[in-house]
Design an enzyme around this catalytic site. Structure first.
Site, PDB file in Angstrom:
ATOM      1  N   ASP A   1       0.871  -1.177   0.000  1.00 15.59           N
ATOM      2  CA  ASP A   1       0.000   0.000   0.000  1.00 15.59           C
ATOM      3  C   ASP A   1       0.907   1.226   0.000  1.00 15.59           C
ATOM      4  OD1 ASP A   1      -1.561   2.192   0.749  1.00 15.59           O
ATOM      5  OD2 ASP A   1      -2.906   0.999   2.011  1.00 15.59           O
ATOM      6  N   TYR A  40      -5.489  11.108  -3.579  1.00 21.47           N
ATOM      7  CA  TYR A  40      -5.819  12.408  -2.961  1.00 21.47           C
ATOM      8  C   TYR A  40      -4.791  12.939  -1.977  1.00 21.47           C
ATOM      9  CZ  TYR A  40      -7.868   8.890   0.195  1.00 21.47           C
ATOM     10  OH  TYR A  40      -8.076   7.785   0.979  1.00 21.47           O
TER      11      TYR A  40
HETATM   12  C1  LIG Z   1      -2.381   3.484   4.145  1.00 24.96           C
HETATM   13  C2  LIG Z   1      -3.758   3.819   3.702  1.00 24.96           C
HETATM   14  N1  LIG Z   1      -4.470   2.943   2.970  1.00 24.96           N
HETATM   15  C3  LIG Z   1      -5.715   3.223   2.542  1.00 24.96           C
HETATM   16  C4  LIG Z   1      -6.302   4.449   2.843  1.00 24.96           C
HETATM   17  C5  LIG Z   1      -7.693   4.803   2.429  1.00 24.96           C
HETATM   18  O1  LIG Z   1      -8.251   4.016   1.474  1.00 24.96           O
HETATM   19  P1  LIG Z   1      -9.486   4.594   0.615  1.00 24.96           P
HETATM   20  O2  LIG Z   1      -8.925   5.599  -0.340  1.00 24.96           O
HETATM   21  O3  LIG Z   1     -10.098   3.425   0.006  1.00 24.96           O
HETATM   22  O4  LIG Z   1     -10.390   5.306   1.573  1.00 24.96           O
HETATM   23  C6  LIG Z   1      -5.588   5.386   3.587  1.00 24.96           C
HETATM   24  C7  LIG Z   1      -6.226   6.696   3.913  1.00 24.96           C
HETATM   25  O5  LIG Z   1      -5.738   7.512   4.637  1.00 24.96           O
HETATM   26  C8  LIG Z   1      -4.295   5.062   4.031  1.00 24.96           C
HETATM   27  O6  LIG Z   1      -3.601   5.938   4.771  1.00 24.96           O
END
Ligand SMILES: Cc1ncc(COP(=O)(O)O)c(C=O)c1O
Length: 413
Positions: A198, A223
């Protein structure tokens, strides 16, 4: 102020900054010190015009013809290919689609299906909630899989022949700690497991080289450091060597080899397109395209170097002026093991964060007790960091945070 240089000296640092003009690509309110680009990136000047153009000329005049005339159909791949160099991928290995959460779902299921006979999804406790929730949700689909959580330091030794896929966040959302992508990926491969990284807190903030690390799969959002706007579409990466074998469980028509054949039979597209699902959000992609374009001609090494300087000065100044106020640094000091935000635990982190925001210094709070300040090298100035620390010192030394109005919590903290 004791322990801090004067503003004139700090402004000299900004004057000497080779990246200083990049800030002009953004619309940032003059009086605001914005240290939250790790949650929501600032508005690129070009975005409003571009979204307006997509609405008025493309949608307004071309209507359905926009799919061809304005290449809406190619938008997911076009913007994916712009993200690719920021993360060390090839253009055809990245596509913009869905949200990070949905992309995690697609890739975790795809990885499990590619490793039949293995039952474990491995992650760390305290990983970003959506990563843990999605991984947990996948294991409850009734295929005999289970989620195993071990602390990041024990991940390597915990990967065994039963692990199908390891799901980790490269830069931890709370601590800012950066994991060793190359070493952990190699450990996963040594046991035949796949790995999903991620990159939400990495892409556009620090150097990432998925290829050098031989990474299999990755996801990330649009974003934060990519400046794509609130709720911007996300991206996913699948290494070319896996394109032919992995399949998305969300077999929507946009992932079909020939969507406009309207056939009853699903045939996955040959390349990364098979990880598309439904119709792409064209207006969101138009904003994301400009967000990613803010990196044009920008070298990630120089961005990383600026992020390091911002971080070390911020830390030095906080320690010099707020040393006795109970902040516990939870981000690694060593630049090679952290991302581009700095986090402190403090028992009053929430009201302190609110008091900062009330004084136009925007950082964020993560429950239960973390104050997080994002350093976005594209637009954060040394002066911003200095002013933030001056404001923090004032709030702390005069207990200005200690007010009921700063303790009220809304739906979003
Ligand atoms: C490490 C990480 N993964 C996933 C997300 C959020 O996922 P999504 O864009 O599906 O809300 C965040 C949001 O802050 C994040 O920090």
């Amino acid at each position: 102020m004791s322990g801090l240089p004067d503003l004139a000296a700090v402004r000299k640092l900004d004057d000497a900054d080779p990246l200083k003009t990049l800030r002009n690509r953004f619309r940032l309110p003059e009086t605001l010190i914005y240290l939250d680009g790790n949650s929501l990136g600032a508005l690129p000047i070009a975005s409003a015009q571009s979204v307006l153009e997509a609405i008025e000329r493309q949608w307004g005049n071309n209507l359905i013809g926009g799919w061809t005339k304005d290449d809406w159909i190619g938008a997911s791949r076009r913007v994916g290919s712009m993200i690719a160099p920021l993360i060390g991928a090839q253009a055809h290995e990245v596509v913009v689609a869905d949200s990070t959460s949905v992309n995690l779902f697609k890739l975790i299921v795809a990885a499990l299906q590619a490793r039949t006979g293995r039952s474990t999804v491995l992650t760390e406790p305290g990983n970003f909630p959506t990563d843990v929730y999605i991984a947990g949700g996948v294991t409850r689909l009734g295929q005999g899989h289970h989620l195993h959580k071990v602390p990041a330091d024990e991940i390597v030794e915990s990967i065994d022949e039963d692990v199908a896929v390891v799901v980790l966040t490269h830069v931890h959302y709370r601590t800012g700690r950066k994991l060793d992508m190359a070493a952990i990926t190699a450990a996963a491969h040594a046991k035949g497991a796949l790995i999903i990284w991620d990159l939400c807190h990495s892409a556009g903030a620090i150097e990432v080289d998925l290829h050098a690390c031989d990474a299999d799969l990755a996801v990330g959002c649009g974003y934060k450091y990519l400046n794509g706007g609130p709720g911007a579409p996300a991206f996913l990466f699948v290494a070319e060597r896996l394109h032919a074998t992995l399949q998305s469980p969300l077999t929507g028509w946009m992932g079909h080899q020939a969507p406009f054949d309207f056939s009853d039979d699903y045939v996955p597209a040959r390349g990364i397109d098979r990880f598309l699902c439904g119709t792409p959000p064209i207006l969101g992609i138009a904003a994301l395209e400009q967000g990613v374009a803010t990196f044009d001609q920008v070298n990630m090494k120089s961005l990383a170097a600026k992020s390091e300087s911002l971080f070390s000065l911020l830390l030095e100044w906080v320690e010099a002026s707020c040393g006795e106020h109970g902040f516990e640094l939870i981000t690694p000091r060593d630049a090679s093991t952290r991302g581009s935000h700095i986090s402190f635990n403090h028992e009053h982190a929430f009201p302190i964060c609110q008091a900062l925001i009330a004084r136009c210094v925007v950082g964020d709070f993560r429950a239960p007790n973390t104050l997080r300040l994002g350093l976005t090298p594209l637009y954060t100035r040394f002066e911003d960091v200095w002013r933030a620390v001056v404001t923090l010192e004032e709030i702390m030394s005069e207990r200005k945070w200690d007010k009921d109005e700063y303790r009220k919590r809304g739906r979003v903290t």
